[in-house]
Design a protein around this motif. Structure first.
Motif: not given
Ligand SMILES: [Zn+2]
Length: 79
Positions: A59-63
């Motif tokens: 999720i952090l990579l997607q954000l």
């Protein structure tokens, strides 16, 4: 005298029997099942924690606002 099914293996035992004649566990299964339940919960937590940490990392990579895949697309447009 009546028969009661073992909660662990299901074999019928005489009423009031504490230890199952077939599987050797207590027919009520309360103590052992409680221990097994906590062990199962601990195992689930052990398996779920790496999965959750991986999910949070994803999720952090997607954000992230700047994915590194922009540069090849720009070069293709300028062709
Ligand atoms: Zn049994």
């Amino acid at each position: 005298m009546s028969l009661e099914p073992c909660n662990v293996c299901g074999v019928l035992n005489a009423e009031g029997t504490e230890i199952c004649l077939s599987c050797g566990y207590p027919t009520t299964g309360n103590k052992r099942s409680a221990i097994f339940r906590w062990v199962a919960i601990a195992l689930i937590i052990c398996f779920a924690l790496p999965f959750l940490s991986g999910l949070i990392n994803w999720i952090l990579l997607q954000l992230k606002p700047d994915p590194p895949s922009n540069q090849p697309k720009v070069s293709l447009i300028q062709k």
